[in-house]
Design a protein around this motif. Structure first.
Motif, PDB file in Angstrom:
ATOM      1  N   PRO A 441      40.907  37.024  50.392  1.00 58.59           N
ATOM      2  CA  PRO A 441      41.108  37.582  49.043  1.00 58.59           C
ATOM      3  C   PRO A 441      39.859  37.477  48.165  1.00 58.59           C
ATOM      4  N   GLY A 444      37.376  40.027  49.325  1.00 58.33           N
ATOM      5  CA  GLY A 444      37.886  41.355  48.993  1.00 58.33           C
ATOM      6  C   GLY A 444      37.679  41.699  47.526  1.00 58.33           C
ATOM      7  N   ARG A 445      37.777  40.721  46.641  1.00 63.47           N
ATOM      8  CA  ARG A 445      37.627  40.995  45.205  1.00 63.47           C
ATOM      9  C   ARG A 445      36.165  40.968  44.740  1.00 63.47           C
ATOM     10  N   HIS A 446      35.325  40.131  45.394  1.00 62.27           N
ATOM     11  CA  HIS A 446      33.987  39.897  44.848  1.00 62.27           C
ATOM     12  C   HIS A 446      32.865  40.294  45.801  1.00 62.27           C
ATOM     13  N   TYR A 447      33.132  41.158  46.769  1.00 61.25           N
ATOM     14  CA  TYR A 447      32.101  41.475  47.759  1.00 61.25           C
ATOM     15  C   TYR A 447      30.878  42.138  47.131  1.00 61.25           C
ATOM     16  N   SER A 866      31.183  40.566  53.485  1.00 61.38           N
ATOM     17  CA  SER A 866      31.122  41.374  52.261  1.00 61.38           C
ATOM     18  C   SER A 866      30.574  42.760  52.564  1.00 61.38           C
ATOM     19  N   ASN A 879      44.347  47.634  52.503  1.00 57.66           N
ATOM     20  CA  ASN A 879      43.719  46.586  51.714  1.00 57.66           C
ATOM     21  C   ASN A 879      42.387  47.015  51.101  1.00 57.66           C
TER      22      ASN A 879
END
Length: 880
Positions: A441, A444-447, A866, A879
């Motif tokens: 997670p 997924g949010r901060h790549y 990432s 996703n």
């Protein structure tokens, strides 16, 4: 996967499940054979053989050694407060060692050549020769008489003459100091100590080379079949120092030289690698325990690891036969890498077991799933290690061969012995063990932030990497606080004793004479030594000065008249006369124009003589021993002066003894020029500047600065070659086996990033690359490629499962990232333990390797995921 691979894997799985003890038995038999083979391994700490003999600077070294064969000599530096102490200790040490042929082939006291003993005054200017004669003239009768009668009787006569002058108001120059030194010698004798009157300090000719430092060169008997090759000789030297310490309490003895430095380096490297191997095994076990939490699985992994290390050692003995300063760390490397493959297989098995599969099914599924990634990782890592084989970096090429064989061993053991051990132990997954890292997670949010941060760090690293240095000075690999290194650096402070001098060959004497002024005029050159320096210049005026000096000193001084040994009665009378003269000097009336300090010195001598009689007695043997202590140094002093002043003919090169001449002129007529640096050369940059200056006149100098400069260039070029070979080989393998150009980029790009960060880290930490730690980059490539391949391979599996509807999730939610974390933490722990070594090369290797693996971890588990997230690889479309 090909049908051949499927058949092979099915066979391996069946053997492990149905015949585990047979597999274990064969493995143990191989282990015994490998252990026997490993006993043939030797360790070579010489940095001379780390680079190819075909390199230009190595060819120059070989040509020089052919003309002037160099021998590994121990250098002993003897420092005394006075020249007599240093000379006495140097000669005493020489005498102790010369009879030890089983330990020392020869012993040579520098500057003790009979040639210089005889012709020393010809190296002074004529005016200086006359000054020396003038200094001796007032004491010529005293010196001659005492030299011809070196007994207590002769000493009584000398002090009697001094008494006569003092009581008449005339004190010869230096009388006070002479009386104090005589008193000091008598006081030491009264206390039962070994003492000698330092006559050379009083009457030795000024202007000749100082003798407060003596240097001995000793050729030890070396045992190249033993790890303790020079240990016996060094221990004998230390014992000899102890024997001389009572006689010369104010003298210090220090040792350095190639055999001492190499023995010290061998001890430090071997002990450092041994302790690091033990510590790394402990840390690896701890990390496995925390990460896997399956005791049986961990036991299987560790047993396989130890057996694999023995196999690798056996193969190293059979293939290379020796270890060098780099390859000595192969055990640590195997502990770091050998556990990698097994951990991935074990984690995949535990993942399948948690899903409810039986042992047989879970093991077969793990073998089939991990074979592509592990086999490709092993192949790519082996190619990375073998990339140095075609280069001129022989030491790293040997390390590469051993490491590549280690990868083969790890691959074989992972799919044979490890499954068999698992079949016997039947490891079960722990309910409390983590199944994934849980970072999906977050990535997924901060790549995007991760990729921007990685880019900024890389730009900064690029600027930092420009300052990186390569230090190829072998001395800097050693513990700087040891006696051998400190003494070596002490010698480097003096141009005349500097080990950083360069040697230049001239074809004949005429050519050598033409080169000397050109070399001497160069920046950074203190001077040039050659055979011509040992023939005095402008000899005619010097010979005339010697003739005049002989006239001043008189026939009595130049003539030897040995007196008969004194009788016991004469000794008793001499003692009484000596005491009476001392008391008379102490009692000289104050109106006499002599310094009060002379009276005090006379009183001190009288008191010392009385104390001697009280403490040691006045028996003839004791008086004879006292006379020897007071006069022992006088005969050789006067004999040396007589032979120096007796020179009447000019000296030529032909007068130079052959054993000395051969150090400067070869049998073929080549002439050696020794170019002295003006200052110490503490860095590779300083050595390069000095070498390049000399090369402007003589293209092929040899010596430490030239070797360091040539080695630095060779290592840099070898690095470029090896990295190019590695990238090409791994790229081709990945393309052929994966059939995707994108996979090549995904595998290699993280390696480039990690390598850049490591180079920047080296510059930031002021840890230059050296002979030992240069393996960081190829190791990073070998280690990083395995992590990248595992991540990319599992990401492709996730995509395939998503496309076929047979699975769901994200590559970061599988056991692969956790396995990568555990294996890389193991590797960090394994390599970082080298930083406990006192050997500076292994220390820097441990620090930089720990840093490198840490960067591999960041790149593999954060930056690469990432990037794959950004381009849509390894996660469910839902996703995205």
């Amino acid at each position: 996967m090909s049908k051949t691979d499927q058949t092979l894997l099915q066979t391996l799985a069946n053997m492990a499940v149905h015949r585990p003890w047979a597999v274990i038995g064969v493995a143990l038999a191989i282990t015994v054979l490998a252990a026997l083979a490993a006993t043939r391994l030797t360790i070579n700490t010489s940095t001379d053989e780390i680079l190819s003999a075909e390199l230009p600077f190595r060819q120059a070294e070989i040509a020089y050694e052919k003309a002037f064969p160099e021998e590994d000599v121990i250098v002993v530096v003897v420092d005394g407060e006075t020249s007599e102490e240093a000379e006495g200790a140097g000669k005493g040490l020489t005498a102790l060692l010369e009879g030890r042929g089983e330990l020392f082939e020869w012993v040579e006291l520098a500057g003790s050549s009979p040639y210089f003993d005889r012709y020393g005054l010809l190296f002074l200017e004529p005016e200086r020769i006359m000054e020396v004669a003038g200094q001796l003239r007032p004491a010529r009768s005293v010196l001659a008489n005492l030299a011809d009668d070196p007994t207590l009787r002769g000493m009584a006569g000398l002090i009697g003459m001094s008494e006569e002058g003092a009581t008449q108001g005339f004190a010869p120059p230096g009388l006070e100091r002479m009386l104090d030194l005589i008193a000091e010698t008598v006081e030491a004798s009264a206390a039962g100590q070994t003492a000698e009157m330092p006559w050379n300090d009083l009457f030795g000719p000024d202007g000749l080379p100082g003798r407060e430092r003596q240097i001995l060169e000793i050729k030890p008997v070396l045992d190249d079949t033993s790890l303790n090759r020079a240990g016996a000789a060094i221990d004998a030297l230390r014992a000899a120092f102890g024997e001389l310490s009572d006689a010369f309490p104010d003298v210090t003895f220090r040792v350095t030289g190639e055999p001492v430095l190499r023995q010290q380096e061998l001890n430090d490297a071997f002990s450092g690698a041994l302790y690091a191997s033990i510590l790394s095994l402990i840390l690896v076990s701890t990390i496995l325990t925390i990460g896997i939490r399956s005791g049986r699985m961990i036991a299987a992994l560790l047993i396989a690891l130890l057996i694999g290390a023995v196999w690798t050692a056996g193969l190293a003995a059979l293939s290379v036969g020796r270890l060098n300063l780099i390859s000595v760390a192969f055990v640590v490397l195997f502990f770091g890498l050998g556990i990698d493959f097994g951990t991935h297989l074990g984690m995949r098995y535990l993942e399948a077991a948690r899903s409810g599969a039986s042992f047989d099914e879970a093991l077969k599924r793990a073998i089939a799933s991990e074979w592509p990634g592990i086999s490709l990782s092993a192949l790519c890592a082996a190619l990375a290690f073998l990339s140095f084989v075609p280069t001129s970096y022989t030491g790293l090429a040997e390390f590469g061969i051993i490491s590549a064989l280690g990868m083969l061993v790890a691959l074989v053991i992972t799919f044979t012995l490890l499954p068999a051990l698992m079949a016997v132990m039947r490891p079960q997954p722990s309910s409390s063990a983590a199944r994934s890292l849980g970072i999906a997670p977050v990535i997924g949010r901060h790549y995007r932030i991760v990729l921007v941060a990685a880019g900024l760090v890389s730009v900064a690293a690029l600027f930092a990497a420009i300052r990186v240095e390569i230090d190829t000075n072998p001395l800097n690999l050693q513990n700087p606080n040891t006696e051998a290194v400190e003494t070596y650096k002490d010698l480097a402070d003096n141009p005349e004793t500097s080990p950083y001098a360069l040697n230049v060959l001239a074809p004949d004497l005429e050519a050598a004479g033409e080169m000397v002024p050109k070399l001497a005029a160069l920046d950074g050159v203190a001077g040039v030594r050659w055979i011509g320096d040992f023939v005095p210049r402008d000899q005619e005026p010097k010979l005339e000065a010697l003739r005049n000096a002989r006239g001043q000193l008189g026939q009595r001084f130049m003539t030897v008249r040995e007196a008969a040994a004194p009788t016991d009665e004469e000794l008793a009378g001499a003692y009484a006369a000596l005491l009476q003269s001392a008391e008379a000097i102490a009692a000289v009336p104050e109106e006499m124009p002599i310094e009060p300090a002379i009276r005090d010195a006379g009183a001190r001598l009288a008191e010392a003589l009385q104390r001697f009689a009280a403490e040691q007695g006045d028996a003839p043997d004791m008086l004879r021993a006292l006379g020897e202590a007071l006069t022992r140094q006088m005969p050789p002093l006067v004999a040396d002066l007589r032979q120096k002043f007796s020179v009447a003919e000019a000296v030529t090169i032909d007068d130079i003894p052959e054993d000395f001449r051969s150090d400067w002129v070869s049998d073929a007529g080549d002439v050696r020029l020794r170019v002295l640096p003006a200052t110490d050369l503490p860095s590779a940059t300083a050595m390069r500047t000095f070498t390049e200056n000399v090369q402007s006149v003589a293209p092929n100098p040899t010596g430490a600065p030239a070797g360091v400069t040539g080695a630095g260039k060779a290592i840099l070029f070898s690095f470029g070659e090896a990295i190019l070979y590695t990238v090409i080989a791994i790229g081709l393998v990945v393309v052929v086996l994966r059939r995707r150009v994108s996979d090549v980029l995904l595998v290699l790009a993280p390696l480039a990033l990690g390598s850049l960060w490591v180079v920047a880290g080296s510059a930031a930490l002021d840890l230059p690359f050296n002979f030992a730690n240069v393996i960081v980059i190829p190791l990073l490539i070998g280690l990083g490629v395995a992590s990248s391949i595992h991540m990319v391979n599992r990401a492709r599996e996730v995509d395939h499962e998503a496309a076929t509807g047979s699975g769901a999730g994200n590559v970061l939610s599988t056991s692969t990232p956790l396995a990568v974390l555990i294996t890389q933490l193991n590797t960090v722990a394994a390599f970082a333990t080298l930083s406990i070594a006192e050997h500076r090369g292994l220390f820097s290797m441990g620090v930089l390797l720990g840093l490198a693996i840490f960067f591999v971890l960041i790149v593999s588990l954060v930056v690469l995921p990432s990037f794959m997230t950004a381009i849509g690889i390894g996660r469910q479309p839902a996703n995205r």
